[in-house]
Design a protein around this motif. Structure first.
Motif, PDB file in Angstrom:
ATOM      1  N   ARG A 198     -62.707 -16.183 -33.213  1.00  0.00           N
ATOM      2  CA  ARG A 198     -63.678 -16.718 -32.284  1.00  0.00           C
ATOM      3  C   ARG A 198     -63.467 -15.574 -31.119  1.00  0.00           C
ATOM      4  N   ASP A 199     -64.651 -15.311 -30.376  1.00  0.00           N
ATOM      5  CA  ASP A 199     -64.556 -14.252 -29.101  1.00  0.00           C
ATOM      6  C   ASP A 199     -65.604 -14.485 -28.438  1.00  0.00           C
ATOM      7  N   GLY A 200     -65.356 -14.413 -26.884  1.00  0.00           N
ATOM      8  CA  GLY A 200     -66.529 -14.348 -26.144  1.00  0.00           C
ATOM      9  C   GLY A 200     -67.242 -15.833 -25.843  1.00  0.00           C
ATOM     10  N   LEU A 201     -68.317 -15.668 -24.874  1.00  0.00           N
ATOM     11  CA  LEU A 201     -69.009 -16.810 -24.470  1.00  0.00           C
ATOM     12  C   LEU A 201     -70.391 -16.512 -25.380  1.00  0.00           C
ATOM     13  N   ALA A 231     -66.969 -10.720 -23.155  1.00  0.00           N
ATOM     14  CA  ALA A 231     -68.111 -10.560 -24.069  1.00  0.00           C
ATOM     15  C   ALA A 231     -69.060 -11.815 -23.926  1.00  0.00           C
ATOM     16  N   VAL A 232     -70.013 -11.499 -23.482  1.00  0.00           N
ATOM     17  CA  VAL A 232     -71.098 -12.699 -23.497  1.00  0.00           C
ATOM     18  C   VAL A 232     -72.384 -12.279 -24.161  1.00  0.00           C
ATOM     19  N   ARG A 233     -72.762 -13.407 -25.087  1.00  0.00           N
ATOM     20  CA  ARG A 233     -74.004 -13.123 -25.915  1.00  0.00           C
ATOM     21  C   ARG A 233     -74.883 -14.193 -25.629  1.00  0.00           C
ATOM     22  N   SER A 262     -68.412 -18.311 -34.274  1.00  0.00           N
ATOM     23  CA  SER A 262     -67.762 -17.201 -33.908  1.00  0.00           C
ATOM     24  C   SER A 262     -67.482 -17.041 -32.360  1.00  0.00           C
ATOM     25  N   ALA A 263     -67.942 -18.186 -31.851  1.00  0.00           N
ATOM     26  CA  ALA A 263     -67.911 -17.908 -30.218  1.00  0.00           C
ATOM     27  C   ALA A 263     -66.626 -18.737 -29.930  1.00  0.00           C
ATOM     28  N   LYS A 264     -66.096 -18.456 -28.773  1.00  0.00           N
ATOM     29  CA  LYS A 264     -64.920 -18.960 -28.159  1.00  0.00           C
ATOM     30  C   LYS A 264     -65.263 -20.284 -27.300  1.00  0.00           C
ATOM     31  N   LEU A 265     -66.643 -20.317 -26.778  1.00  0.00           N
ATOM     32  CA  LEU A 265     -67.052 -21.280 -25.763  1.00  0.00           C
ATOM     33  C   LEU A 265     -68.685 -21.362 -25.947  1.00  0.00           C
ATOM     34  N   VAL A 266     -69.076 -22.158 -25.923  1.00  0.00           N
ATOM     35  CA  VAL A 266     -71.005 -22.431 -26.027  1.00  0.00           C
ATOM     36  C   VAL A 266     -71.344 -23.054 -24.907  1.00  0.00           C
ATOM     37  N   ILE A 267     -72.280 -22.652 -24.016  1.00  0.00           N
ATOM     38  CA  ILE A 267     -72.820 -23.352 -22.874  1.00  0.00           C
ATOM     39  C   ILE A 267     -74.177 -23.558 -23.570  1.00  0.00           C
ATOM     40  N   THR A 268     -74.853 -24.833 -23.357  1.00  0.00           N
ATOM     41  CA  THR A 268     -76.281 -24.938 -24.090  1.00  0.00           C
ATOM     42  C   THR A 268     -76.928 -26.233 -23.248  1.00  0.00           C
ATOM     43  N   ASP A 269     -78.188 -26.001 -23.307  1.00  0.00           N
ATOM     44  CA  ASP A 269     -78.862 -27.390 -22.959  1.00  0.00           C
ATOM     45  C   ASP A 269     -79.690 -27.742 -24.166  1.00  0.00           C
ATOM     46  N   ARG A 270     -79.565 -27.037 -25.164  1.00  0.00           N
ATOM     47  CA  ARG A 270     -80.245 -27.325 -26.465  1.00  0.00           C
ATOM     48  C   ARG A 270     -79.686 -28.429 -27.214  1.00  0.00           C
ATOM     49  N   LEU A 271     -80.290 -29.522 -27.566  1.00  0.00           N
ATOM     50  CA  LEU A 271     -79.517 -30.607 -28.347  1.00  0.00           C
ATOM     51  C   LEU A 271     -78.870 -30.172 -29.327  1.00  0.00           C
TER      52      LEU A 271
END
Length: 351
Positions: A198-201, A231-233, A262-271
């Motif tokens: 895992r890497d990045g946001l 790293a931000v995607r 593969s992400a270290k953290l997810v920020i989302t407003d998608r269900l």
């Protein structure tokens, strides 16, 4: 084009080719006395959350009804019903499932009309509408009246709400029908087994009529990103693949899950951004959209230490600090077995 890509293109080059294959599979199942279960109204559009629902629904049915053949019939085929194809495919005694999701209401009238067609065309078949969010707007009252009348007339209809607000609306609006309460069906999948570094946001925000996050909130998310991640995607649960129409729909879902994994953290407003994070064991901070979908669906996930709900962007720092981003998390859909059993009972009663 690689050999595998060419194969995918060959398989998915037309709806007609897929329908021909489905007919052949149904005939083979019937010849072998295997039960045939239909999912009518499956999506072919680019919303990967909806595609994941179809994938999860298929897997769930195969588990719930051993040796069954699951026949997916796309939304456009149901709506067109050319040469009365539905009557050719569905027999008395076959179980019918409606696709789950967040499209019960007047915002997505094609999907609502699909359900109406199914119920009117097959009044004697058992129909189970998989976990849904219902939302009829003030301007959609006449559509709601029409829906209530058609649903009430069906004698073997089970509706499933995926959060409390929808449960209350369904129980009040459809007293003649069976109403169940379960999580979103995608939460029946465990996709946390395939581990990846895992890497990045990963930021997955809406940019449509259901978006609630404004420019000020986006700026705060951008500041948080710069402070904590090199790293931000950015991604979405709407596919932008130029070759989408040639892809296996389940393959599209698998690739998106791998992106979340593969992400270290997810920020989302998608269900389904939140749900994809949950089932892949990916740390996530979920934010509200314009209706109750994310807020109330999160209540199913409160027990997961790696998924947090953010009511105010100012809480981002504090919520991120509550998650150990270096921890390996595993998701277990068996946590919801008492709810999955309710759907299995509704399905098995008709087989």
């Amino acid at each position: 084009m690689s050999l595998s890509d060419a194969f995918v293109q060959f398989r998915f080059w037309s709806d007609e080719a897929q329908l021909a294959k489905t007919k052949k599979d149904i005939a083979a199942a019937r010849a072998s006395n295997k039960p045939v279960v239909f999912i009518l109204g499956t999506p072919t559009h680019r919303n990967i959350g909806d595609l994941a629902i179809a994938k999860a629904e298929t897997a769930f049915l195969k588990s719930a009804i051993p040796d069954c053949m699951v026949a997916r019939i796309p939304l456009q085929t149901v709506l067109a019903n050319k040469d009365d194809i539905l009557s050719q495919l569905v027999q008395p005694g076959d179980s019918i499932c409606g696709i789950g999701g967040g499209n019960m209401g007047d915002m997505y009238l094609r999907e609502e009309e699909c359900r109406r067609i199914i119920m009117q065309k097959f009044p004697d078949n058992t129909i189970v509408i998989f976990p849904q969010t219902i939302h009829f707007s003030d301007t959609g009252r006449q559509e709601f009246v029409k829906t209530k009348a058609i649903y009430a007339a069906h004698r073997h209809l089970t509706l499933i709400a995926r959060e409390q607000v929808s449960l209350g609306i369904m129980q009040e609006a459809f007293p003649n029908n069976t109403v169940l309460f379960t999580p979103d069906i995608v939460l029946s999948l465990n996709e946390s087994a395939a581990k990846r570094p895992r890497d990045g946001l990963l930021i997955c925000l809406r940019n449509d009529e259901e978006a609630k996050i404004g420019d000020a909130e986006k700026a705060m998310i951008a500041d948080f990103s710069k402070q904590h991640f090199t790293a931000v995607r950015h991604t979405d649960t709407i596919s932008d693949d130029p070759h989408f129409k040639y892809r296996s729909r389940d393959g599209v879902v698998d690739r998106k899950l791998d992106e979340f994994r593969s992400a270290k953290l997810v920020i989302t407003d998608r269900l389904h951004g939140m749900v994809f994070s949950a089932i892949t064991g990916t740390p996530c901070i979920a934010m509200a959209s314009f209706n109750h979908k994310v807020t109330n669906t999160y209540k199913w996930l409160e027990h997961l230490p790696y998924v947090k709900f953010c009511a105010d962007t100012a809480e981002l720092e504090a919520l991120a600090a509550q998650i150990d981003l270096d921890q390996t998390y595993d998701y277990d859909p068996a946590f919801f077995n008492e709810y999955w059993d309710k759907i299995k009972q509704a399905m098995s009663a008709s087989v």
